[in-house]
Design a protein around this motif. Sequence first.
Motif, short mmCIF file in Angstrom:
data_model
loop_
_atom_site.label_atom_id
_atom_site.label_comp_id
_atom_site.label_asym_id
_atom_site.label_seq_id
_atom_site.Cartn_x
_atom_site.Cartn_y
_atom_site.Cartn_z
N ALA A 17 -15.06 8.25 37.53
CA ALA A 17 -13.82 8.45 36.77
C ALA A 17 -12.61 8.44 37.69
O ALA A 17 -11.52 8.03 37.28
CB ALA A 17 -13.87 9.77 36.01
N VAL A 20 -15.44 13.70 33.85
CA VAL A 20 -14.44 12.63 33.72
C VAL A 20 -13.04 13.21 33.90
O VAL A 20 -12.20 12.65 34.61
CB VAL A 20 -14.57 11.93 32.35
N LEU A 40 -10.34 12.17 36.85
CA LEU A 40 -8.98 11.71 36.55
C LEU A 40 -7.93 12.62 37.19
O LEU A 40 -6.90 12.15 37.67
CB LEU A 40 -8.76 11.65 35.04
#
Length: 194
Positions: A31, A105, A109
């Motif tokens: 991610a 995820v 990010l």
Amino acid sequence: MRLRTHLIAAALAGAAIYPRKPLRAALVALAGVAIDTDHILLYALRSGDWSLAGAARYDRRRHTVIRRGDTRPRYGSLRSIAHRAELTLPLVWLLALLVPALRPVAAGLTVHLALDLHPPNFDRRLRRRAAGRCERCGLAGVTLGAHYLRMPERGGDRWALDNRVMLCVECAREWFTRSREPRDVNHELRAEKT
């Protein structure tokens, strides 16, 4: 698109957050770099070149000085709305609260967008030196931004105070587009102040 930096940082963060869950740690790392697919997509849409090699070549070229006679196109910022941390992170973390499987995820990010912050914009010493005025034209009461005189990719010191300057929008635009030739920017800026 600093793939190596983002991959290493996200992999280390994943290993630190999920030391006994390698799949989740790998998801954090994935991610952390997958968000950069928007750069490739925007490059492909603007240029018509859908190859990864073409995107990599353009990324290397866009960080170089524009030479006289170079007519190859520049496509401007290749950042989509996904790179706006103030919009992306709240949405991703809200989804991660609702669906716990998305937490790796969201962590990846977050690492990626934290690396995309530009520390010179938050330097108090630089703002104190400028005293609320553009360091080129001396205008006060305008929006100021921190800029490198010589980019770190071209040998400038990333953290040195004398390699950064506070400029208004107009001076920044004029200063960095006026001369395409390599120059001693510190000497020219001091000469313009006097």
